[in-house]
Write a protein that holds these residues in place. Sequence first.
Motif, short mmCIF file in Angstrom:
data_model
loop_
_atom_site.label_atom_id
_atom_site.label_comp_id
_atom_site.label_asym_id
_atom_site.label_seq_id
_atom_site.Cartn_x
_atom_site.Cartn_y
_atom_site.Cartn_z
N ASN A 132 -6.85 -16.25 2.33
CA ASN A 132 -6.43 -14.86 2.14
C ASN A 132 -5.29 -14.87 1.14
OD1 ASN A 132 -5.42 -12.24 2.25
ND2 ASN A 132 -5.57 -12.07 4.47
N TYR A 133 -5.63 -15.07 -0.14
CA TYR A 133 -4.61 -15.27 -1.17
C TYR A 133 -3.81 -14.02 -1.51
CZ TYR A 133 -6.45 -19.92 -1.93
OH TYR A 133 -6.83 -21.23 -1.76
N MET A 134 -4.28 -12.87 -1.08
CA MET A 134 -3.53 -11.64 -1.31
C MET A 134 -2.59 -11.32 -0.15
SD MET A 134 -4.37 -10.31 -4.25
CE MET A 134 -3.95 -8.57 -4.07
N ASN A 135 -2.62 -12.17 0.90
CA ASN A 135 -1.87 -11.87 2.12
C ASN A 135 -2.18 -10.46 2.61
OD1 ASN A 135 -0.51 -14.39 2.20
ND2 ASN A 135 0.92 -13.67 0.66
N TYR A 136 -3.45 -10.10 2.49
CA TYR A 136 -3.91 -8.77 2.87
C TYR A 136 -4.07 -8.70 4.38
CZ TYR A 136 -7.06 -4.71 3.17
OH TYR A 136 -7.63 -3.50 3.48
N ALA A 137 -3.41 -7.75 5.01
CA ALA A 137 -3.41 -7.67 6.47
C ALA A 137 -3.69 -6.24 6.93
CB ALA A 137 -2.05 -8.13 7.02
N PRO A 138 -4.97 -5.84 6.98
CA PRO A 138 -5.31 -4.50 7.47
C PRO A 138 -4.90 -4.35 8.93
CG PRO A 138 -7.27 -5.87 7.27
CD PRO A 138 -6.16 -6.63 6.63
N ALA A 139 -4.37 -3.20 9.27
CA ALA A 139 -3.81 -3.00 10.61
C ALA A 139 -4.89 -2.85 11.68
CB ALA A 139 -2.93 -1.76 10.61
N HIS A 140 -6.08 -2.42 11.29
CA HIS A 140 -7.10 -2.06 12.28
C HIS A 140 -8.05 -3.20 12.65
CE1 HIS A 140 -8.81 -1.51 8.31
NE2 HIS A 140 -10.02 -1.51 8.83
N VAL A 141 -7.99 -4.35 11.95
CA VAL A 141 -8.89 -5.48 12.25
C VAL A 141 -8.14 -6.80 12.11
CG1 VAL A 141 -11.03 -4.32 11.59
CG2 VAL A 141 -9.68 -5.50 9.85
N HIS A 278 -10.72 -4.34 -4.49
CA HIS A 278 -10.16 -3.68 -5.67
C HIS A 278 -8.80 -4.30 -6.03
CE1 HIS A 278 -9.58 -0.55 -8.62
NE2 HIS A 278 -8.40 -0.28 -8.11
N SER A 279 -7.98 -4.56 -5.03
CA SER A 279 -6.65 -5.15 -5.28
C SER A 279 -6.77 -6.55 -5.84
CB SER A 279 -5.84 -5.18 -3.98
OG SER A 279 -5.62 -3.87 -3.50
N PHE A 280 -7.70 -7.33 -5.27
CA PHE A 280 -7.87 -8.69 -5.76
C PHE A 280 -8.39 -8.70 -7.20
CE2 PHE A 280 -10.40 -12.38 -6.75
CZ PHE A 280 -9.46 -13.38 -6.54
N SER A 281 -9.36 -7.85 -7.48
CA SER A 281 -9.93 -7.80 -8.82
C SER A 281 -8.85 -7.47 -9.85
CB SER A 281 -11.05 -6.75 -8.87
OG SER A 281 -11.52 -6.60 -10.19
N LYS A 282 -8.02 -6.51 -9.53
CA LYS A 282 -6.95 -6.11 -10.44
C LYS A 282 -5.97 -7.26 -10.67
CE LYS A 282 -3.43 -2.53 -11.09
NZ LYS A 282 -2.79 -1.33 -10.49
N LYS A 283 -5.59 -7.93 -9.57
CA LYS A 283 -4.65 -9.05 -9.68
C LYS A 283 -5.24 -10.20 -10.48
CE LYS A 283 -1.23 -9.32 -7.73
NZ LYS A 283 0.16 -8.98 -8.11
N HIS A 284 -6.53 -10.47 -10.25
CA HIS A 284 -7.19 -11.57 -10.95
C HIS A 284 -7.30 -11.29 -12.44
CE1 HIS A 284 -10.66 -14.18 -12.14
NE2 HIS A 284 -9.96 -15.03 -11.43
N GLU A 285 -7.61 -10.04 -12.79
CA GLU A 285 -7.68 -9.67 -14.20
C GLU A 285 -6.33 -9.85 -14.88
OE1 GLU A 285 -9.92 -6.25 -15.67
OE2 GLU A 285 -10.54 -5.91 -13.60
N GLU A 286 -5.27 -9.44 -14.20
CA GLU A 286 -3.92 -9.60 -14.75
C GLU A 286 -3.60 -11.07 -14.98
OE1 GLU A 286 -1.43 -7.74 -11.90
OE2 GLU A 286 -1.95 -5.69 -12.50
N TYR A 287 -3.96 -11.90 -14.02
CA TYR A 287 -3.72 -13.34 -14.14
C TYR A 287 -4.50 -13.93 -15.31
CZ TYR A 287 -4.08 -18.32 -13.15
OH TYR A 287 -4.08 -19.68 -13.27
N MET A 288 -5.79 -13.55 -15.44
CA MET A 288 -6.61 -14.11 -16.51
C MET A 288 -6.14 -13.63 -17.87
SD MET A 288 -8.58 -16.23 -15.16
CE MET A 288 -9.51 -16.61 -16.65
#
Length: 310
Positions: A132-141, A278-288
């Motif tokens: 989980n490289y985005m440290n994404y932590a949804p509250a409901h699951v 969507h967040s990961f895609s945006k972050k990955h594009e910025e990195y690339m």
Amino acid sequence: MVKTPVLFITFCRPEYARQTWKGIKAAQPKTLYFYSNKGRAEKEGEVERNNVIRSYINEIDWECDLHTFFREECVDIYTSLRGAISWLFENEKEGIILEEDCVPTKAFFSFCDQMIERYRDEKKVWCISGDNYMNYAPAHVDYFFSHYHFMYGWASWSDRWKQIPWGKIPMRELMESDLESFYQSKREAAYRRKEIRRCEKLVQEKNCWDFAWGILIDINNGVTVHPKEHLVTCVGLVGTHSKIAKKTMFHISANAKSDIYKIDKYPSLIEADYIYDHSFSKKHEEYMRLYNRIYRRLYAKIMGFFSSVM
């Protein structure tokens, strides 16, 4: 004790393999597949380091059904990794895969055991990731699904893996499909098509397993399960990143270090989490984009240097 068979893929990097082996020993898998590609004699110290890693099997002090595949000749990385994973799935219906630089927590094995059992017959679920490289932590699951597939510590089933048509991956079919609907974003679909074109030759000619695996999942409209907590540290990657990347992308929380990955809240649907994707895609594009800028600048300087001395 881990119920799901574990595959440990090694080569000749004991400085990494020892850390991963320590994590495997702590989990005490009931069934262990220990794979070792052969060190190259022409590379100083590789055979010796290779033998050090192979000697780890002498440290097994728990009840374990051990299987070994120690190559007598060195093969290329594509043949090695694909062969190791296929070896596991030729003998087991499901399995956990760890390369020598992927250091697992105990919670990783617990997470895989639970997900393997829960989604064995859910054919939309193709892969279980410990990342989980985005440290994404949804509250409901306590875990979520994604169209992005990370294999730095992962698990799956043989009936999924065996569907890969090596050398005949229908990449053009995927490029021409409705990726806009799949990713729910024109921008992400366009970027994915670009990535597929970039790796087409590598997949079809080299049988690069991770690209082939990810493409097959996409073709089948499949998803990967990701934990709410990051559960595996890829020490091979950590060494190449900045201090900021280490802090934000490779953080193992205190909860993830427990023996059990506790799950109380389950997703109601087997659908990709759009917010994460969507967040990961945006972050990955910025990195690339940053990577490509740095690469172009370095390339220009190197070519300029050689032009000046010739």
